[in-house]
Scaffold this active site. Structure first.
Site, PDB file in Angstrom:
ATOM      1  CE  LYS A  68      -2.112   3.476   2.323  1.00 45.63           C
ATOM      2  NZ  LYS A  68      -1.861   4.322   1.186  1.00 45.63           N
ATOM      3  N   GLY A  72       2.821   5.377  12.876  1.00 45.32           N
ATOM      4  CA  GLY A  72       3.677   4.236  13.208  1.00 45.32           C
ATOM      5  C   GLY A  72       3.293   3.603  14.536  1.00 45.32           C
ATOM      6  CD  GLU A 117      13.597   2.344  10.600  1.00 51.69           C
ATOM      7  OE1 GLU A 117      13.863   3.469  11.080  1.00 51.69           O
ATOM      8  OE2 GLU A 117      14.070   1.289  11.075  1.00 51.69           O
ATOM      9  CB  CYS A 164      13.192  10.095   8.179  1.00 48.18           C
ATOM     10  SG  CYS A 164      14.079   8.797   7.348  1.00 48.18           S
ATOM     11  CD  GLU A 174      10.168  13.862  10.797  1.00 50.14           C
ATOM     12  OE1 GLU A 174       9.059  13.325  10.941  1.00 50.14           O
ATOM     13  OE2 GLU A 174      11.147  13.266  10.313  1.00 50.14           O
TER      14      GLU A 174
HETATM   15  N1  LIG Z   1      10.078   8.851   8.328  1.00 47.95           N
HETATM   16  C1  LIG Z   1       9.756   9.296   7.152  1.00 47.95           C
HETATM   17  O1  LIG Z   1      10.471   9.058   6.228  1.00 47.95           O
HETATM   18  C2  LIG Z   1       8.503  10.032   6.958  1.00 47.95           C
HETATM   19  C3  LIG Z   1       8.001  10.865   7.932  1.00 47.95           C
HETATM   20  N2  LIG Z   1       6.857  11.528   7.705  1.00 47.95           N
HETATM   21  C4  LIG Z   1       6.397  12.471   8.750  1.00 47.95           C
HETATM   22  O2  LIG Z   1       5.002  12.399   8.836  1.00 47.95           O
HETATM   23  C5  LIG Z   1       4.403  13.658   8.578  1.00 47.95           C
HETATM   24  C6  LIG Z   1       3.073  13.444   7.907  1.00 47.95           C
HETATM   25  O3  LIG Z   1       3.221  12.775   6.657  1.00 47.95           O
HETATM   26  P1  LIG Z   1       2.124  11.740   6.169  1.00 47.95           P
HETATM   27  O4  LIG Z   1       2.244  11.478   4.733  1.00 47.95           O
HETATM   28  O5  LIG Z   1       0.803  12.209   6.649  1.00 47.95           O
HETATM   29  O6  LIG Z   1       2.612  10.398   6.918  1.00 47.95           O
HETATM   30  P2  LIG Z   1       1.772   9.116   7.327  1.00 47.95           P
HETATM   31  O7  LIG Z   1       2.479   8.451   8.421  1.00 47.95           O
HETATM   32  O8  LIG Z   1       0.337   9.490   7.493  1.00 47.95           O
HETATM   33  O9  LIG Z   1       1.839   8.220   5.988  1.00 47.95           O
HETATM   34  C7  LIG Z   1       2.716   7.149   5.746  1.00 47.95           C
HETATM   35  C8  LIG Z   1       1.960   5.966   5.162  1.00 47.95           C
HETATM   36  O10 LIG Z   1       1.033   5.455   6.131  1.00 47.95           O
HETATM   37  C9  LIG Z   1      -0.282   5.420   5.592  1.00 47.95           C
HETATM   38  N3  LIG Z   1      -1.262   5.596   6.663  1.00 47.95           N
HETATM   39  C10 LIG Z   1      -1.883   6.730   7.075  1.00 47.95           C
HETATM   40  N4  LIG Z   1      -2.736   6.468   8.090  1.00 47.95           N
HETATM   41  C11 LIG Z   1      -2.648   5.146   8.342  1.00 47.95           C
HETATM   42  C12 LIG Z   1      -3.272   4.267   9.279  1.00 47.95           C
HETATM   43  N5  LIG Z   1      -4.157   4.705  10.168  1.00 47.95           N
HETATM   44  N6  LIG Z   1      -2.936   2.960   9.261  1.00 47.95           N
HETATM   45  C13 LIG Z   1      -2.024   2.493   8.390  1.00 47.95           C
HETATM   46  N7  LIG Z   1      -1.424   3.272   7.455  1.00 47.95           N
HETATM   47  C14 LIG Z   1      -1.716   4.583   7.439  1.00 47.95           C
HETATM   48  C15 LIG Z   1      -0.269   6.532   4.553  1.00 47.95           C
HETATM   49  O11 LIG Z   1      -1.309   6.388   3.627  1.00 47.95           O
HETATM   50  P3  LIG Z   1      -1.874   7.641   2.758  1.00 47.95           P
HETATM   51  O12 LIG Z   1      -0.775   8.611   2.620  1.00 47.95           O
HETATM   52  O13 LIG Z   1      -2.229   7.066   1.468  1.00 47.95           O
HETATM   53  O14 LIG Z   1      -3.034   8.130   3.509  1.00 47.95           O
HETATM   54  C16 LIG Z   1       1.113   6.317   3.953  1.00 47.95           C
HETATM   55  O15 LIG Z   1       1.084   5.231   3.057  1.00 47.95           O
HETATM   56  C17 LIG Z   1       5.442  14.401   7.757  1.00 47.95           C
HETATM   57  O16 LIG Z   1       5.293  15.766   7.849  1.00 47.95           O
HETATM   58  C18 LIG Z   1       6.712  13.905   8.389  1.00 47.95           C
HETATM   59  O17 LIG Z   1       6.978  14.617   9.561  1.00 47.95           O
HETATM   60  C19 LIG Z   1       6.163  11.375   6.549  1.00 47.95           C
HETATM   61  C20 LIG Z   1       6.611  10.577   5.549  1.00 47.95           C
HETATM   62  C21 LIG Z   1       7.844   9.856   5.673  1.00 47.95           C
HETATM   63  O1  LIG Z   2      18.418   9.565   3.651  1.00 45.44           O
HETATM   64  C1  LIG Z   2      17.964   8.626   2.987  1.00 45.44           C
HETATM   65  O2  LIG Z   2      18.494   8.300   1.920  1.00 45.44           O
HETATM   66  C2  LIG Z   2      16.793   7.829   3.447  1.00 45.44           C
HETATM   67  C3  LIG Z   2      15.842   8.644   4.223  1.00 45.44           C
HETATM   68  C4  LIG Z   2      14.624   7.918   4.612  1.00 45.44           C
HETATM   69  O3  LIG Z   2      14.619   6.737   4.822  1.00 45.44           O
HETATM   70  C5  LIG Z   2      13.377   8.649   4.764  1.00 45.44           C
HETATM   71  O4  LIG Z   2      13.372   9.874   4.631  1.00 45.44           O
HETATM   72  O5  LIG Z   2      12.355   7.998   5.000  1.00 45.44           O
END
Ligand SMILES: NC(=O)C1=CN([C@@H]2O[C@H](COP(=O)(O)OP(=O)(O)OC[C@H]3O[C@@H](n4cnc5c(N)ncnc54)[C@H](OP(=O)(O)O)[C@@H]3O)[C@@H](O)[C@H]2O)C=CC1
Ligand SMILES: O=C(O)CCC(=O)C(=O)O
Length: 488
Positions: free
Chosen positions: A180, A238, A255, A289, A390
């Site tokens: 997904k 998460g 992660e 991240c 963050e």
């Molecule tokens: N560690 C990292 O690399 C990341 C961190 N973030 C952080 O998160 C913030 C918000 O970003 P956002 O895109 O909303 O991140 P989310 O954690 O909401 O999204 C990540 C994934 O989880 C899915 N998801 C959302 N809600 C649920 C749920 N209840 N159960 C299972 N899966 C779910 C999303 O689906 P869908 O998007 O389709 O709704 C997407 O595929 C960012 O501003 C950043 O701070 C975000 C992305 C990556």
């Molecule tokens: O720095 C990278 O290449 C990976 C970063 C990462 O895993 C993320 O932003 O989710």
């Protein structure tokens, strides 16, 4: 002809077929640099579609796990070759769908291909150990078996590399997959899955269902036939996933976020530290991240560092990510833009000094996208929101410190522990940093971002579920150990 009439609709991939969602609903995926441009329509699926995908993955797992590791690896080589043939197309789709510059998107796609080849090779490596038994006539050894069906939930910021660094090890170790992707980047995800289809992966081994996180993501967490869940994204989601998985006894791996520090000591190569801070903090518009967020600079070189940094940040060209002149593209979505702007406002309200940037860019064509200036704050105190949470945007907080000890205390004073860098020539300072910094990825004289696919990746504290992804560490999540005792 309007852009919209040429737009393609992307389908779910279930049991080797491209199919519409049972809802008959689609959603547009838009270009964050030109919000009127639709990159593609993607399926808005329901639980019913997810159930079909899980059933297909469950059926396929019997045959897939019976293949040898090298035979599964061969499929990964074929997927890598298919992706290599389409590298420019996939990279361009990524740029148009989430806004990272084309060279970055191409680099990420190349990294995805390299990850596939790395895990293809893993199919030939050992999966166990022989352990001396107390019975001199017995043979005791460990072997590993797949979990079964793995749910892969991924974010939009690395729409090729993250899905692949989860799916490639899942597959080579004998699992089948229900994928997904983030709805935000589901067109790019569909192109990755098209390469899997082109490579002739058996039906049901990988299934993709697009739709909202609250329906499809949560559905994966709750599904009794999904044996493991691997997730990258926000801490909030998460934690919910971890709790849901734990409640029904599924294995999980998370992660999540970072609040990554860079420490610049007085003996540092300042040009190197400035360039690494800019690259680590502002590439991909700060949406990693591992992005640099807090910069602790020793007071004796603070003014010089600040001057050099600002001189370079002012030269950054922001614009459409397909334009070769552009260094920094838009934020990935309107939601992301509003989040970043609200953090910038908070920084100002809480008393930090805005040194540069801070505004949404709306001149000419930029008004149609989610552009923000690269932003630098100083006089940021450790408890301010912008020093703790963050931001996931191009925002740097400069913090003056007198000593390495002070920098380490402040750098560790956050809930996260993903990556961290130090710039110094002194071996003693390097060693103190390696020992004392609370981070899973520790970098010396190098930017905080920069993950290598053959090494373990993951964070301490709230940044992960304390597991590691990538490299040989991946086997720990995607398999279970069996300890075997044999006596003739
Ligand atoms: N560690 C990292 O690399 C990341 C961190 N973030 C952080 O998160 C913030 C918000 O970003 P956002 O895109 O909303 O991140 P989310 O954690 O909401 O999204 C990540 C994934 O989880 C899915 N998801 C959302 N809600 C649920 C749920 N209840 N159960 C299972 N899966 C779910 C999303 O689906 P869908 O998007 O389709 O709704 C997407 O595929 C960012 O501003 C950043 O701070 C975000 C992305 C990556
Ligand atoms: O720095 C990278 O290449 C990976 C970063 C990462 O895993 C993320 O932003 O989710």
């Amino acid at each position: 002809m309007s852009v919209e009439t040429m737009v393609k609709t992307y389908l779910n991939y279930i049991d080797g077929e491209w199919v519409s969602a049972s809802t008959n609903e689609v959603e547009p995926s838009i270009n964050p640099a030109k919000k009127y441009e639709i990159v593609g329509y993607v399926q808005k699926s329901s639980k019913k579609d997810l159930d079909k995908a899980v059933a297909a993955a469950k059926k396929a797992k019997q045959q897939w796990r019976k293949l040898s590791g090298p035979a599964r690896g061969e499929y990964l080589f074929k997927i890598a070759n298919a992706m290599e043939r389409r590298i420019d197309e996939i990279a361009e789709t990524m740029t148009r769908e989430m806004g990272k510059t084309f060279p970055e998107a191409k680099g990420e796609t190349a990294r995805g291909i390299a990850i596939l080849r790395y895990y293809a090779g893993e199919g030939m490596r050992k999966v166990g150990d022989v352990i001396p038994s107390t019975d001199s006539e017995g043979l005791m050894f460990t072997t590993r078996v797949p979990l079964g069906v793995v749910g892969v939930i991924t974010p939009w910021n690395f729409p090729v590399a993250i899905p692949i660094w989860k799916m490639a090890p899942a597959l080579v170790f004998g699992n089948t997959v229900v994928f997904k992707p983030a709805q935000e980047t589901a067109v790019t995800a569909a192109k990755v899955v098209e390469c899997m289809d082109e490579a002739g992966l058996p039906s049901g081994v990988v299934n993709m269902v697009t739709g909202s996180g609250s329906v499809i993501g949560q559905g994966i967490v709750d599904h009794p036939d999904i044996n493991g869940i691997t997730f990258t994204g926000s801490n909030q989601v998460g934690k919910q996933i971890g709790q849901g998985a734990l409640a029904r006894g599924a294995k999980y791996q998370l992660e999540m976020g970072g609040k990554n520090p860079v420490i610049v000591l007085e003996d540092a190569d300042l040009d190197l530290a400035v360039d690494a801070t800019i690259s680590g903090g502002l590439r991909s518009t700060g949406q990693k991240c591992t992005a640099t967020s807090r910069v602790f600079v020793q007071s004796t070189v603070y003014d010089q560092f600040k001057e050099n940094l600002l001189a370079k940040v002012k030269q950054i060209k922001v614009g459409d990510s397909m334009d070769p002149e552009t260094w920094m593209g838009p934020l990935a979505s309107e939601k992301q833009l509003q989040t970043v702007l609200s953090y910038i406002r908070k920084g100002i309200e809480e008393g930090a000094t805005l040194l540069y940037g801070g505004r949404r860019l709306e001149e000419r064509e930029l008004k149609n996208g989610f552009f923000v200036e690269p932003t630098v704050f100083e006089n940021v105190s450790p408890k301010m929101t912008i020093a703790q949470e963050e931001i996931f945007g191009p925002v740097l907080a400069l913090i003056k410190v007198d000593t390495l000890e002070e920098a380490l205390i402040l750098a560790n004073d956050v809930q996260y522990g993903l990556s961290a860098s130090i710039f110094t020539k002194d071996i003693g300072s390097m060693l103190s940093f390696i020992n004392e910094i609370e981070a899973g990825l520790v970098r010396i004289n190098a930017e905080s971002a920069g993950v290598e696919l053959q090494a373990p990746f993951g964070g301490m504290k709230q940044s992960s579920s304390h597991s590691r992804e990538q490299g040989q560490a991946a086997i720990e999540f995607f398999t279970a150990i069996k300890t075997v005792f044999v006596k003739a």
